[in-house]
Design an enzyme around this catalytic site. Structure first.
Site, PDB file in Angstrom:
ATOM      1  CG  ASN A  37      35.508  40.746  73.937  1.00 46.30           C
ATOM      2  OD1 ASN A  37      34.323  40.524  74.128  1.00 46.30           O
ATOM      3  ND2 ASN A  37      36.424  40.541  74.869  1.00 46.30           N
ATOM      4  CG  HIS A 122      45.370  34.493  81.132  1.00 50.90           C
ATOM      5  ND1 HIS A 122      44.396  35.303  80.606  1.00 50.90           N
ATOM      6  CD2 HIS A 122      46.368  34.479  80.227  1.00 50.90           C
ATOM      7  CE1 HIS A 122      44.792  35.758  79.436  1.00 50.90           C
ATOM      8  NE2 HIS A 122      45.985  35.270  79.180  1.00 50.90           N
ATOM      9  NE  ARG A 147      47.432  37.611  82.029  1.00 52.15           N
ATOM     10  CZ  ARG A 147      46.326  38.234  81.576  1.00 52.15           C
ATOM     11  NH1 ARG A 147      46.400  38.974  80.487  1.00 52.15           N
ATOM     12  NH2 ARG A 147      45.174  38.082  82.179  1.00 52.15           N
ATOM     13  CE1 TYR A 159      42.485  42.077  81.171  1.00 54.48           C
ATOM     14  CE2 TYR A 159      44.624  42.234  82.242  1.00 54.48           C
ATOM     15  CZ  TYR A 159      43.829  41.749  81.220  1.00 54.48           C
ATOM     16  OH  TYR A 159      44.366  40.931  80.269  1.00 54.48           O
ATOM     17  CG  ASP A 220      47.918  42.654  80.158  1.00 51.29           C
ATOM     18  OD1 ASP A 220      48.368  43.772  79.854  1.00 51.29           O
ATOM     19  OD2 ASP A 220      46.881  42.187  79.648  1.00 51.29           O
ATOM     20  CG  HIS A 222      44.517  45.477  80.236  1.00 51.11           C
ATOM     21  ND1 HIS A 222      43.203  45.876  80.194  1.00 51.11           N
ATOM     22  CD2 HIS A 222      44.616  44.457  79.351  1.00 51.11           C
ATOM     23  CE1 HIS A 222      42.533  45.134  79.331  1.00 51.11           C
ATOM     24  NE2 HIS A 222      43.374  44.259  78.806  1.00 51.11           N
ATOM     25  CD  GLU A 246      49.748  41.446  77.288  1.00 45.23           C
ATOM     26  OE1 GLU A 246      48.697  41.588  76.637  1.00 45.23           O
ATOM     27  OE2 GLU A 246      49.981  40.422  77.976  1.00 45.23           O
ATOM     28  CD  GLU A 272      45.735  42.890  74.602  1.00 44.81           C
ATOM     29  OE1 GLU A 272      44.660  43.135  75.155  1.00 44.81           O
ATOM     30  OE2 GLU A 272      46.548  42.045  75.021  1.00 44.81           O
ATOM     31  NE  ARG A 293      50.020  40.276  74.173  1.00 49.51           N
ATOM     32  CZ  ARG A 293      49.145  39.287  74.257  1.00 49.51           C
ATOM     33  NH1 ARG A 293      49.365  38.144  73.648  1.00 49.51           N
ATOM     34  NH2 ARG A 293      48.021  39.443  74.928  1.00 49.51           N
ATOM     35  CG  HIS A 322      45.161  39.285  71.832  1.00 46.51           C
ATOM     36  ND1 HIS A 322      45.331  39.495  73.179  1.00 46.51           N
ATOM     37  CD2 HIS A 322      43.861  39.599  71.568  1.00 46.51           C
ATOM     38  CE1 HIS A 322      44.200  39.928  73.703  1.00 46.51           C
ATOM     39  NE2 HIS A 322      43.277  39.979  72.753  1.00 46.51           N
ATOM     40  CG  ASP A 326      38.890  38.452  72.996  1.00 40.77           C
ATOM     41  OD1 ASP A 326      39.915  37.767  73.010  1.00 40.77           O
ATOM     42  OD2 ASP A 326      38.909  39.691  73.123  1.00 40.77           O
ATOM     43  CD  GLU A 349      46.592  36.158  75.855  1.00 43.78           C
ATOM     44  OE1 GLU A 349      46.047  36.543  76.901  1.00 43.78           O
ATOM     45  OE2 GLU A 349      46.691  36.873  74.836  1.00 43.78           O
ATOM     46  CD1 TRP A 412      38.599  47.262  82.573  1.00 45.67           C
ATOM     47  CD2 TRP A 412      38.966  46.354  80.575  1.00 45.67           C
ATOM     48  NE1 TRP A 412      38.490  45.905  82.722  1.00 45.67           N
ATOM     49  CE2 TRP A 412      38.714  45.321  81.489  1.00 45.67           C
ATOM     50  CE3 TRP A 412      39.236  46.003  79.251  1.00 45.67           C
ATOM     51  CZ2 TRP A 412      38.711  43.967  81.135  1.00 45.67           C
ATOM     52  CZ3 TRP A 412      39.227  44.668  78.897  1.00 45.67           C
ATOM     53  CH2 TRP A 412      38.960  43.657  79.830  1.00 45.67           C
TER      54      TRP A 412
END
Length: 412
Positions: A37, A122, A147, A159, A220, A222, A246, A272, A293, A322, A326, A349, A412
């Site tokens: 991605n 999600h 999630r 995010y 998550d 992130h 996560e 991930e 993940r 994951h 993407d 997921e 991010w």
């Protein structure tokens, strides 16, 4: 089965995808997902310029040997570009072998260990009312685990919140499927960890009060918290019985996860952005995580991820592969076959692809009563419609990035 043709196909129906298609001299074809991605063309070049020439004339049945050759012979190992390219080859070879055997891939991996795969979706919202609506919508779509991502007061774009973007006609359209925005430059988002930490526990309290104790909830982080911040959040979320927290902190630091583990019993999911079993080795051995993940697409394929899960099974650690959009339908199908076969499956997921993607990638997997199943077609169960793929050329796209209020770059 000798490989006599290898094609690298780039298409952008709802987002950019990179697919490797191998064809053997006896007519078998296999597909592999090589999507990275926001850096898709780097893998395209790696495949076209360095890998495809090595595949022509090789024996498609030698999956393990081909994997070891591509990993070891280049000398420069690991990394997301290399491992995504190897993953595509590995998936395509398993697809070919299963088609030649006349059976779905999961049968070659040991047969089914369950009737279907529990998946989570999600849900998100800037405000509680919007979040509740999103959770109910996912329940209506049969999701049994969800999630939860939430807006934070004072932050405009963060995010995990399904946002608005102008569609081709100049109107507004939900931009749920592709956080990697199409355009020449990435989009900036903002972040404040202290505001997030103050706000999030109250959100989960409200969700539990509204939806009860039985619904499995995930969240998550992130990679945005320090170890101490992550430990604090995990502790404060314990009353709400999360299925997992996560990526609470960047997982490259083994010692960081030790600190988190010492302070909370909230289950942790990590990996991930990992590429090999070596990234997981120590944190699995020391039981610092509960869910792996990794993704077939980014971990070098089915072959190494199966080995990683066998290693994790020694420590009662389960899979949580994951699976956002993407990961192409090819990569998703490959993960479903692996998840169906391994004993220590945990959850998958599952973000549903857009209609254009489903026309490009013709799929046999099913989604019923909150469970995924890869289907019983020979191979992985996905075929690429070349005519449809050709309608959607590559479009430049970047993932967003984060800055704090003072302008400092943040994870991010």
């Amino acid at each position: 089965m000798i490989i006599d043709k290898a094609e690298v196909i780039v298409t952008s129906p709802d987002r950019n995808f990179v697919t490797l298609k191998l064809t053997t001299n006896d007519g078998h074809t296999g597909l592999g997902d090589a999507t990275l991605n926001g850096r898709e063309l780097s893998v395209v070049a790696y495949l076209q310029e360095h890998v495809v020439p090595l595949l022509i004339g090789s024996d498609a049945s030698r999956i393990e040997d081909t994997w070891q050759f591509l990993y070891r012979s280049a000398y420069w190992r690991r990394g997301p570009v290399t491992m995504a390219a190897i993953a595509a080859v590995d998936m395509a070879l398993w697809d070919i072998k299963a088609k030649a055997a006349g059976m779905p891939l999961y049968q070659l991996l040991g047969g089914a260990s369950r009737s279907g795969l529990l998946a989570y979706g999600h849900a998100s919202g800037k405000e509680l009312s919007e979040l509740f609506d999103s959770i109910r919508s996912h329940q209506d779509q049969a999701y049994r685990a969800i999630r939860v991502q939430t807006g934070v007061p004072g932050l405009k774009a963060i995010y995990g919140i399904a946002s608005q973007a102008a569609d081709a006609g100049g109107g507004e359209a939900r931009y749920d499927h592709e956080p990697a925005r199409r355009g020449a430059k990435p989009m900036q988002e903002d972040w404040d960890t202290r505001s997030y930490l103050r706000h999030l526990p109250g959100v989960f309290e409200a969700v539990r009060n509204e939806f009860g104790p039985e619904l499995p909830l995930l969240h998550d982080g992130h990679h945005r918290m320090t170890p101490l911040q992550a430990a604090k959040l995990g502790k404060e979320l314990e009353p709400y019985d999360l299925f997992w927290l996560e990526d609470c902190t960047p997982a490259e630091s083994h010692e960081a996860l030790k600190l988190v583990r010492q302070h909370t019993t909230t289950p942790l999911a990590i990996g991930e952005v990992f590429n090999t079993v070596w990234d997981f080795k120590d944190i699995v051995r020391d039981q610092l995580i509960d869910y792996v993940r990794g993704a077939v697409t980014h971990m070098g394929g089915i072959t190494p991820l199966k080995k990683t899960m066998e290693y994790a099974s020694l420590y009662q650690i389960k899979s949580g592969f994951h699976g956002p959009t993407d990961i192409s339908p090819v990569g998703m199908a490959a993960q479903m076959h692996l998840g169906l076969a391994i004993h220590n499956f945990g959850i998958q997921e599952y973000m549903q692809h857009g209609a254009k993607t489903d026309e490009v990638f013709e799929q046999s997997f099913t989604w019923q009563n909150g469970l995924l199943h890869p289907g019983d077609e020979p191979g992985i169960g996905v075929e690429l419609n070349a005519d449809e793929a050709g309608k959607y050329p590559y479009e430049q796209a970047y993932l967003p990035y984060n800055r704090l209020a003072d302008g400092t770059m943040h994870d991010w």
